[in-house]
Design a protein around this motif. Structure first.
Motif, PDB file in Angstrom:
ATOM      1  N   ARG A 104       0.854  -1.339  -0.038  1.00 14.29           N
ATOM      2  CA  ARG A 104      -0.241   0.039   0.080  1.00 14.29           C
ATOM      3  C   ARG A 104       0.873   1.352  -0.019  1.00 14.29           C
ATOM      4  NH1 ARG A 104      -5.411  -1.094   3.226  1.00 14.29           N
ATOM      5  NH2 ARG A 104      -5.546  -3.293   2.787  1.00 14.29           N
ATOM      6  N   ALA A 105       2.232   1.215  -0.539  1.00 15.82           N
ATOM      7  CA  ALA A 105       3.111   2.375  -0.162  1.00 15.82           C
ATOM      8  C   ALA A 105       2.738   3.217  -1.592  1.00 15.82           C
ATOM      9  CB  ALA A 105       4.406   1.747  -0.396  1.00 15.82           C
ATOM     10  N   SER A 106       3.208   4.154  -1.688  1.00 11.06           N
ATOM     11  CA  SER A 106       3.098   5.241  -2.855  1.00 11.06           C
ATOM     12  C   SER A 106       3.731   4.654  -4.097  1.00 11.06           C
ATOM     13  CB  SER A 106       3.742   6.482  -2.623  1.00 11.06           C
ATOM     14  OG  SER A 106       5.178   6.456  -2.238  1.00 11.06           O
ATOM     15  N   ILE A 107       3.392   5.142  -5.190  1.00 14.86           N
ATOM     16  CA  ILE A 107       4.089   4.799  -6.320  1.00 14.86           C
ATOM     17  C   ILE A 107       5.517   5.283  -6.491  1.00 14.86           C
ATOM     18  CG2 ILE A 107       4.241   5.257  -8.921  1.00 14.86           C
ATOM     19  CD1 ILE A 107       1.289   5.782  -8.652  1.00 14.86           C
ATOM     20  N   GLN A 108       6.171   6.270  -6.083  1.00 17.82           N
ATOM     21  CA  GLN A 108       7.374   6.909  -5.679  1.00 17.82           C
ATOM     22  C   GLN A 108       8.082   5.673  -4.925  1.00 17.82           C
ATOM     23  OE1 GLN A 108       7.921  10.675  -4.382  1.00 17.82           O
ATOM     24  NE2 GLN A 108      10.250  10.600  -4.580  1.00 17.82           N
ATOM     25  N   PHE A 145       9.325   3.783 -13.038  1.00 22.09           N
ATOM     26  CA  PHE A 145      10.842   3.272 -13.104  1.00 22.09           C
ATOM     27  C   PHE A 145      11.353   3.817 -14.441  1.00 22.09           C
ATOM     28  CE2 PHE A 145      13.820   0.324 -14.758  1.00 22.09           C
ATOM     29  CZ  PHE A 145      14.828   0.365 -13.627  1.00 22.09           C
ATOM     30  N   ILE A 146      10.781   3.581 -15.240  1.00 20.41           N
ATOM     31  CA  ILE A 146      11.256   3.880 -16.676  1.00 20.41           C
ATOM     32  C   ILE A 146      11.501   5.166 -16.964  1.00 20.41           C
ATOM     33  CG2 ILE A 146      10.599   3.713 -19.207  1.00 20.41           C
ATOM     34  CD1 ILE A 146       9.090   0.985 -18.782  1.00 20.41           C
ATOM     35  N   GLU A 147      10.593   5.933 -16.218  1.00 17.45           N
ATOM     36  CA  GLU A 147      10.699   7.494 -16.557  1.00 17.45           C
ATOM     37  C   GLU A 147      11.888   8.062 -15.705  1.00 17.45           C
ATOM     38  OE1 GLU A 147       6.420   8.759 -17.946  1.00 17.45           O
ATOM     39  OE2 GLU A 147       7.163   9.680 -16.129  1.00 17.45           O
ATOM     40  N   THR A 148      12.339   7.549 -14.375  1.00 19.87           N
ATOM     41  CA  THR A 148      12.833   8.130 -13.418  1.00 19.87           C
ATOM     42  C   THR A 148      14.353   7.328 -13.348  1.00 19.87           C
ATOM     43  OG1 THR A 148      10.936   8.249 -12.055  1.00 19.87           O
ATOM     44  CG2 THR A 148      13.110   8.557 -10.967  1.00 19.87           C
ATOM     45  N   TYR A 149      14.625   6.221 -13.666  1.00 19.23           N
ATOM     46  CA  TYR A 149      15.747   5.424 -13.430  1.00 19.23           C
ATOM     47  C   TYR A 149      16.264   5.005 -14.914  1.00 19.23           C
ATOM     48  CZ  TYR A 149      14.293   5.631  -8.636  1.00 19.23           C
ATOM     49  OH  TYR A 149      13.744   5.905  -7.476  1.00 19.23           O
ATOM     50  N   GLN A 150      17.052   5.662 -15.565  1.00 16.72           N
ATOM     51  CA  GLN A 150      17.545   5.399 -16.795  1.00 16.72           C
ATOM     52  C   GLN A 150      19.149   5.101 -17.095  1.00 16.72           C
ATOM     53  OE1 GLN A 150      15.694   7.166 -20.475  1.00 16.72           O
ATOM     54  NE2 GLN A 150      13.841   7.676 -19.254  1.00 16.72           N
ATOM     55  N   VAL A 166      -4.230  -1.221 -15.874  1.00 12.97           N
ATOM     56  CA  VAL A 166      -3.476  -0.047 -15.346  1.00 12.97           C
ATOM     57  C   VAL A 166      -4.283   1.343 -15.599  1.00 12.97           C
ATOM     58  CG1 VAL A 166      -1.369   1.291 -15.145  1.00 12.97           C
ATOM     59  CG2 VAL A 166      -1.415  -1.279 -15.779  1.00 12.97           C
ATOM     60  N   PRO A 167      -4.937   2.029 -14.334  1.00 15.53           N
ATOM     61  CA  PRO A 167      -5.603   3.290 -14.574  1.00 15.53           C
ATOM     62  C   PRO A 167      -4.781   4.132 -14.782  1.00 15.53           C
ATOM     63  CG  PRO A 167      -5.264   2.497 -12.442  1.00 15.53           C
ATOM     64  CD  PRO A 167      -4.751   1.343 -13.141  1.00 15.53           C
ATOM     65  N   PHE A 168      -4.188   4.660 -15.648  1.00 14.03           N
ATOM     66  CA  PHE A 168      -3.241   5.814 -16.110  1.00 14.03           C
ATOM     67  C   PHE A 168      -3.964   7.167 -15.735  1.00 14.03           C
ATOM     68  CE2 PHE A 168      -1.125   2.408 -18.429  1.00 14.03           C
ATOM     69  CZ  PHE A 168       0.278   2.718 -18.148  1.00 14.03           C
ATOM     70  N   ASP A 169      -5.352   7.107 -15.644  1.00 14.57           N
ATOM     71  CA  ASP A 169      -5.805   8.366 -15.387  1.00 14.57           C
ATOM     72  C   ASP A 169      -6.461   8.380 -14.048  1.00 14.57           C
ATOM     73  OD1 ASP A 169      -6.555  11.148 -15.913  1.00 14.57           O
ATOM     74  OD2 ASP A 169      -8.545  10.444 -16.636  1.00 14.57           O
ATOM     75  N   GLY A 170      -6.029   7.328 -13.113  1.00 12.42           N
ATOM     76  CA  GLY A 170      -6.711   7.029 -11.884  1.00 12.42           C
ATOM     77  C   GLY A 170      -7.974   6.312 -11.955  1.00 12.42           C
ATOM     78  N   ASP A 191      -5.844  12.910 -11.167  1.00 11.31           N
ATOM     79  CA  ASP A 191      -5.382  14.379 -10.934  1.00 11.31           C
ATOM     80  C   ASP A 191      -4.359  14.262  -9.950  1.00 11.31           C
ATOM     81  OD1 ASP A 191      -6.395  15.485 -12.983  1.00 11.31           O
ATOM     82  OD2 ASP A 191      -8.393  16.251 -11.809  1.00 11.31           O
ATOM     83  N   SER A 192      -3.940  13.062  -9.215  1.00 12.69           N
ATOM     84  CA  SER A 192      -2.844  13.254  -8.076  1.00 12.69           C
ATOM     85  C   SER A 192      -1.435  13.537  -8.779  1.00 12.69           C
ATOM     86  CB  SER A 192      -2.747  11.583  -7.679  1.00 12.69           C
ATOM     87  OG  SER A 192      -2.131  10.597  -8.624  1.00 12.69           O
ATOM     88  N   GLU A 193      -0.613  13.910  -7.745  1.00  5.65           N
ATOM     89  CA  GLU A 193       0.509  14.292  -8.228  1.00  5.65           C
ATOM     90  C   GLU A 193       1.508  13.357  -8.983  1.00  5.65           C
ATOM     91  OE1 GLU A 193       1.800  17.575  -8.134  1.00  5.65           O
ATOM     92  OE2 GLU A 193      -0.124  17.953  -7.513  1.00  5.65           O
ATOM     93  N   ALA A 194       1.258  12.103  -8.413  1.00  5.55           N
ATOM     94  CA  ALA A 194       1.998  11.014  -9.015  1.00  5.55           C
ATOM     95  C   ALA A 194       1.746  10.474 -10.648  1.00  5.55           C
ATOM     96  CB  ALA A 194       1.788   9.623  -8.127  1.00  5.55           C
ATOM     97  N   LEU A 195       0.402  10.700 -10.751  1.00  6.25           N
ATOM     98  CA  LEU A 195      -0.126  10.547 -11.985  1.00  6.25           C
ATOM     99  C   LEU A 195       0.240  11.535 -12.890  1.00  6.25           C
ATOM    100  CD1 LEU A 195      -3.674   8.939 -11.489  1.00  6.25           C
ATOM    101  CD2 LEU A 195      -1.635   7.728 -11.962  1.00  6.25           C
ATOM    102  N   LYS A 196       0.250  12.872 -12.542  1.00  8.66           N
ATOM    103  CA  LYS A 196       0.565  14.102 -13.181  1.00  8.66           C
ATOM    104  C   LYS A 196       2.012  13.985 -13.650  1.00  8.66           C
ATOM    105  CE  LYS A 196      -2.670  17.367 -11.106  1.00  8.66           C
ATOM    106  NZ  LYS A 196      -2.727  18.640 -10.330  1.00  8.66           N
ATOM    107  N   LYS A 197       3.023  13.606 -12.922  1.00 11.40           N
ATOM    108  CA  LYS A 197       4.218  13.229 -12.963  1.00 11.40           C
ATOM    109  C   LYS A 197       4.504  12.307 -14.154  1.00 11.40           C
ATOM    110  CE  LYS A 197       8.354  11.159 -11.198  1.00 11.40           C
ATOM    111  NZ  LYS A 197       9.109  10.376  -9.891  1.00 11.40           N
ATOM    112  N   LEU A 198       3.447  11.189 -14.053  1.00 14.07           N
ATOM    113  CA  LEU A 198       3.834  10.339 -15.267  1.00 14.07           C
ATOM    114  C   LEU A 198       3.578  10.710 -16.800  1.00 14.07           C
ATOM    115  CD1 LEU A 198       2.269   7.079 -13.741  1.00 14.07           C
ATOM    116  CD2 LEU A 198       4.545   7.670 -14.020  1.00 14.07           C
ATOM    117  N   HIS A 199       2.461  11.689 -16.882  1.00 15.66           N
ATOM    118  CA  HIS A 199       2.271  12.272 -17.925  1.00 15.66           C
ATOM    119  C   HIS A 199       3.166  13.443 -18.097  1.00 15.66           C
ATOM    120  CE1 HIS A 199      -1.980  10.465 -18.520  1.00 15.66           C
ATOM    121  NE2 HIS A 199      -1.830  10.293 -17.495  1.00 15.66           N
TER     122      HIS A 199
END
Length: 278
Positions: A104-108, A145-150, A166-170, A191-199
């Motif tokens: 139940r941890a955050s995406i980050q 991971f793909i966007e952050t760790y390259q 996968v609910p890319f829009d929440g 509209d969570s910050e985590a999903l905004k970051k992915l976009h």
């Protein structure tokens, strides 16, 4: 003295040859059996070993599509416990099962744990390339991971990504969040910050990455509209998008469905037949 000198040279040359052989041969043997075609399965929110367990059982035992050679358990503090199965030289496609204790941890946070795990795979087992398969929030984690760790000097290169339900829009259902209240649930809100970051970070996704996204019209958690917003993240030439029109195929049933099995395998192994034995 001259004879003794010759003997010393021969001994020295022998030691050099032995050293080179010792350094070179094991590395070659290890890489031949363990690097190719490794696929890492990442469960979603509140997932357990059973989330991908049955699919991996089918891949390994029913279809003969690979070997579950590594099982990683990640503690709540991010510590890794890895179990290695099979022979020293694995020739079948390698399947890697990932289980997060804190589901139940955050995406980050989960993405950071996945990065640590993949770094361990590269450093310990010499994996230079992997495929990633994520269900539900696991797909958001793999994309993060793909966007952050390259850094390919630290982490394996990701060849292909499969996202399942996968609910890319929440998650649009407000009642869902009356029941679920934790860091992961906050990230799954539209509209969570985590999903905004992915976009916002979509431009850093490597152009050579191939992505398969699978959804179902029967999924009431990751509804088709939310699943479809992956088209706003991944460029069309890189994306294979499949929406299964089956109103009986729910969110948790996606990774139990043989149609999904074949889609995943065929995408990861396009040159192979991938027929399912009935």
């Amino acid at each position: 003295m001259q004879k003794k000198h010759v003997i010393s040279i021969i001994v020295l040359l022998s030691l050099i040859i032995c050293t080179i052989s010792w350094l070179y041969v094991p590395g070659k043997t290890k890489s031949e059996g363990q690097i190719n075609n490794a696929t890492v399965f990442v469960h979603g929110y509140k997932g357990t070993k059973n989330s991908f367990g049955n699919m991996l059982n089918r891949f390994e035992d029913k279809y003969g599509w690979g070997q579950r050679a590594l099982v990683y358990s990640v503690s709540s503090s991010g510590n890794l416990d890895v179990n290695v199965y099979g022979k020293e030289n694995v020739t079948a496609p390698i399947l890697v099962h990932v289980i997060f204790e804190n589901n139940r941890a955050s995406i980050q946070d989960t993405s950071a744990w996945l990065a640590k795990l993949l770094e361990h795979m590269k450093e310990t087992f010499q994996f230079n390339t992997v495929n990633l398969v994520g269900h539900s929030m696991g797909g958001l984690v793999t994309m993060d991971f793909i966007e952050t760790y390259q850094n390919e000097r630290v982490y394996p290169k990701v060849n292909k990504l499969v996202t399942i339900g996968v609910p890319f829009d929440g998650i649009y259902n407000e009642d869902y969040f009356r029941i679920h209240q934790d860091p992961a649930a906050e990230d799954l809100k539209p509209d969570s910050e985590a999903l905004k970051k992915l976009h916002l970070n979509k431009d850093v996704i490597p152009e050579q990455l191939k992505v398969l996204s699978i959804g179902s019209t029967g999924d009431s958690v990751a509804v088709p509209q939310s699943v479809g917003t992956i088209k706003n993240i991944v460029l069309e030439p890189q994306l294979d998008y499949v929406m299964i029109h089956d109103y009986t195929l729910g969110h948790s049933e996606l990774h139990e469905d043989t149609r999904v099995d074949k889609m995943v395998y065929s995408f990861l192994n396009p040159k192979k037949n991938g027929q399912i034995e009935q």
